[in-house]
Design a protein around this motif. Structure first.
Motif, PDB file in Angstrom:
ATOM      1  N   GLU A  81      31.457  55.662  15.269  1.00  0.00           N
ATOM      2  CA  GLU A  81      30.564  55.473  16.415  1.00  0.00           C
ATOM      3  C   GLU A  81      31.271  55.792  17.726  1.00  0.00           C
ATOM      4  O   GLU A  81      30.681  56.413  18.625  1.00  0.00           O
ATOM      5  N   ASN A  82      32.519  55.410  17.835  1.00  0.00           N
ATOM      6  CA  ASN A  82      33.283  55.703  19.043  1.00  0.00           C
ATOM      7  C   ASN A  82      33.491  57.206  19.205  1.00  0.00           C
ATOM      8  O   ASN A  82      33.347  57.755  20.310  1.00  0.00           O
ATOM      9  N   ALA A  83      33.803  57.881  18.115  1.00  0.00           N
ATOM     10  CA  ALA A  83      34.007  59.328  18.163  1.00  0.00           C
ATOM     11  C   ALA A  83      32.736  60.053  18.564  1.00  0.00           C
ATOM     12  O   ALA A  83      32.765  61.000  19.364  1.00  0.00           O
ATOM     13  N   ILE A  84      31.604  59.616  18.030  1.00  0.00           N
ATOM     14  CA  ILE A  84      30.327  60.248  18.368  1.00  0.00           C
ATOM     15  C   ILE A  84      29.998  60.022  19.836  1.00  0.00           C
ATOM     16  O   ILE A  84      29.539  60.931  20.534  1.00  0.00           O
ATOM     17  N   ALA A  85      30.254  58.819  20.336  1.00  0.00           N
ATOM     18  CA  ALA A  85      30.032  58.533  21.757  1.00  0.00           C
ATOM     19  C   ALA A  85      30.902  59.413  22.640  1.00  0.00           C
ATOM     20  O   ALA A  85      30.516  59.768  23.765  1.00  0.00           O
ATOM     21  N   ASN A  86      32.069  59.802  22.114  1.00  0.00           N
ATOM     22  CA  ASN A  86      32.992  60.650  22.877  1.00  0.00           C
ATOM     23  C   ASN A  86      32.712  62.139  22.739  1.00  0.00           C
ATOM     24  O   ASN A  86      33.378  62.952  23.387  1.00  0.00           O
ATOM     25  N   GLY A  87      31.731  62.491  21.896  1.00  0.00           N
ATOM     26  CA  GLY A  87      31.344  63.897  21.802  1.00  0.00           C
ATOM     27  C   GLY A  87      31.501  64.550  20.449  1.00  0.00           C
ATOM     28  O   GLY A  87      31.262  65.757  20.310  1.00  0.00           O
ATOM     29  N   ALA A  88      31.869  63.786  19.419  1.00  0.00           N
ATOM     30  CA  ALA A  88      32.023  64.382  18.084  1.00  0.00           C
ATOM     31  C   ALA A  88      30.673  64.766  17.498  1.00  0.00           C
ATOM     32  O   ALA A  88      29.694  64.034  17.635  1.00  0.00           O
ATOM     33  N   ASP A  89      30.638  65.913  16.841  1.00  0.00           N
ATOM     34  CA  ASP A  89      29.453  66.399  16.142  1.00  0.00           C
ATOM     35  C   ASP A  89      29.559  66.227  14.636  1.00  0.00           C
ATOM     36  O   ASP A  89      28.548  66.200  13.934  1.00  0.00           O
ATOM     37  N   GLU A  90      30.792  66.169  14.142  1.00  0.00           N
ATOM     38  CA  GLU A  90      31.029  66.090  12.705  1.00  0.00           C
ATOM     39  C   GLU A  90      32.130  65.062  12.438  1.00  0.00           C
ATOM     40  O   GLU A  90      33.126  65.004  13.171  1.00  0.00           O
ATOM     41  N   ILE A  91      31.942  64.260  11.400  1.00  0.00           N
ATOM     42  CA  ILE A  91      32.881  63.209  11.026  1.00  0.00           C
ATOM     43  C   ILE A  91      33.385  63.485   9.610  1.00  0.00           C
ATOM     44  O   ILE A  91      32.598  63.570   8.667  1.00  0.00           O
ATOM     45  N   ASP A  92      34.700  63.633   9.477  1.00  0.00           N
ATOM     46  CA  ASP A  92      35.328  63.789   8.161  1.00  0.00           C
ATOM     47  C   ASP A  92      36.008  62.472   7.808  1.00  0.00           C
ATOM     48  O   ASP A  92      37.074  62.146   8.341  1.00  0.00           O
ATOM     49  N   MET A  93      35.393  61.681   6.933  1.00  0.00           N
ATOM     50  CA  MET A  93      35.923  60.360   6.588  1.00  0.00           C
ATOM     51  C   MET A  93      36.663  60.400   5.258  1.00  0.00           C
ATOM     52  O   MET A  93      36.251  61.075   4.316  1.00  0.00           O
ATOM     53  N   VAL A  94      37.776  59.677   5.197  1.00  0.00           N
ATOM     54  CA  VAL A  94      38.518  59.546   3.946  1.00  0.00           C
ATOM     55  C   VAL A  94      37.931  58.386   3.152  1.00  0.00           C
ATOM     56  O   VAL A  94      37.724  57.296   3.689  1.00  0.00           O
ATOM     57  N   ILE A  95      37.632  58.625   1.892  1.00  0.00           N
ATOM     58  CA  ILE A  95      37.062  57.578   1.053  1.00  0.00           C
ATOM     59  C   ILE A  95      38.102  56.500   0.756  1.00  0.00           C
ATOM     60  O   ILE A  95      39.297  56.648   1.044  1.00  0.00           O
ATOM     61  N   ASN A  96      37.660  55.424   0.142  1.00  0.00           N
ATOM     62  CA  ASN A  96      38.553  54.379  -0.350  1.00  0.00           C
ATOM     63  C   ASN A  96      39.192  54.890  -1.642  1.00  0.00           C
ATOM     64  O   ASN A  96      38.646  54.738  -2.732  1.00  0.00           O
ATOM     65  N   ILE A  97      40.334  55.523  -1.500  1.00  0.00           N
ATOM     66  CA  ILE A  97      40.975  56.184  -2.641  1.00  0.00           C
ATOM     67  C   ILE A  97      41.411  55.181  -3.690  1.00  0.00           C
ATOM     68  O   ILE A  97      41.289  55.415  -4.897  1.00  0.00           O
ATOM     69  N   GLY A  98      41.912  54.036  -3.252  1.00  0.00           N
ATOM     70  CA  GLY A  98      42.327  53.012  -4.206  1.00  0.00           C
ATOM     71  C   GLY A  98      41.180  52.533  -5.064  1.00  0.00           C
ATOM     72  O   GLY A  98      41.330  52.335  -6.281  1.00  0.00           O
ATOM     73  N   ALA A  99      40.009  52.357  -4.450  1.00  0.00           N
ATOM     74  CA  ALA A  99      38.823  51.948  -5.218  1.00  0.00           C
ATOM     75  C   ALA A  99      38.451  53.017  -6.232  1.00  0.00           C
ATOM     76  O   ALA A  99      38.078  52.709  -7.374  1.00  0.00           O
ATOM     77  N   ALA A 100      38.558  54.282  -5.829  1.00  0.00           N
ATOM     78  CA  ALA A 100      38.254  55.379  -6.748  1.00  0.00           C
ATOM     79  C   ALA A 100      39.235  55.397  -7.919  1.00  0.00           C
ATOM     80  O   ALA A 100      38.839  55.583  -9.074  1.00  0.00           O
TER      81      ALA A 100
END
Length: 245
Positions: A81-100
């Motif tokens: 949300e902070n990144a989008i407020a700052n102007g981001a158009d695309e978000i690349d999120m890292v999954i919970n690898i340990g859970a996977a």
């Protein structure tokens, strides 16, 4: 394939921790010049990149939960949300690898879903569609886990699945380093799993035109690379390898 067409597949990336504002400005200037799909920068530089790229058509992409994926879902939501407020158009999120790795795929899906929901709602308030990509860190997962994570991302409404952060450090049983970036096998597996309508981003270790084409032919629809300018500048449209795709 022409250089203009090729450039539209590339997320021009600079995520090194030592990168300064001058490098980010240069990254954005190169993205404008070549017409890349986006620049991918760390969250601290989203505002600067958005200012540099205003009116260019080049999107601003940033990373969330990067590079470990081990922050809480709430933290990932707040970061998005902070990144989008700052102007981001695309978000690349890292999954919970340990859970996977544990096979706790319901947690993987919930983590993705909460971020996707927050991004779409934040974008809607600004009148734009935020693209969400989920980074699986494929070098740390077996094929079955990769398939399950792709299905989690698809069910959660993510726009893309993505191979790698480029920061993982896998090792074999002998202690020697293993490849940590995109592979043709993993990209094919991801494409087969998500089908034709969802995006697949190959990232990590893509430094040449030949590797880029291999990833596109395997099913990638976006390429993350810090070598975008080099690839474009050295692109020879007459070569057979460039005309296969």
């Amino acid at each position: 394939m022409t250089k203009d067409v090729l450039a539209k597949y590339i997320d021009h990336t600079l995520l090194a921790p030592q990168a300064g504002i001058r490098e980010i400005v240069l990254l954005c200037q190169e993205a404008r010049r070549y017409g890349f799909a986006s620049v991918c920068v760390n969250p601290v530089y989203v505002s600067a990149a958005a200012n540099e790229l205003e009116g260019s058509g080049v999107k601003v992409c940033t990373v969330v939960g990067f590079p470990l994926g081990a922050t809480t879902t709430k933290d990932k939501v707040n970061e998005s949300e902070n990144a989008i407020a700052n102007g981001a158009d695309e978000i690349d999120m890292v999954i919970n690898i340990g859970a996977a790795k544990d096979g706790r795929f319901s947690e993987v899906e919930t983590d993705i879903l909460d971020v996707v929901t927050a991004c779409k709602e934040a974008g809607k308030k600004l009148g734009k569609n935020i693209i969400v990509k989920t980074i699986l860190e494929t070098c740390l997962l077996d094929d079955a886990a990769i398939v399950n994570c792709c299905l989690c991302a698809k069910k959660a409404g993510a726009d893309f699945v993505k191979t790698s952060t480029g920061f993982a450090n896998p090792k074999g049983i002998d202690g020697n380093p293993l490849p940590n970036g995109a592979s043709e096998h993993h990209v094919k597996l991801m494409r087969e799993t998500v089908g034709p309508d969802m995006g697949v981003k190959a990232s990590g270790g893509i430094r040449s035109a030949r590797t880029l084409i291999t990833m596109l032919e395997a099913g990638a629809s976006r390429i993350g690379t810090s070598s975008g300018s080099k690839i474009i500048e050295n692109w020879d449209e007459s070569k057979e390898v460039n005309n296969k795709y």
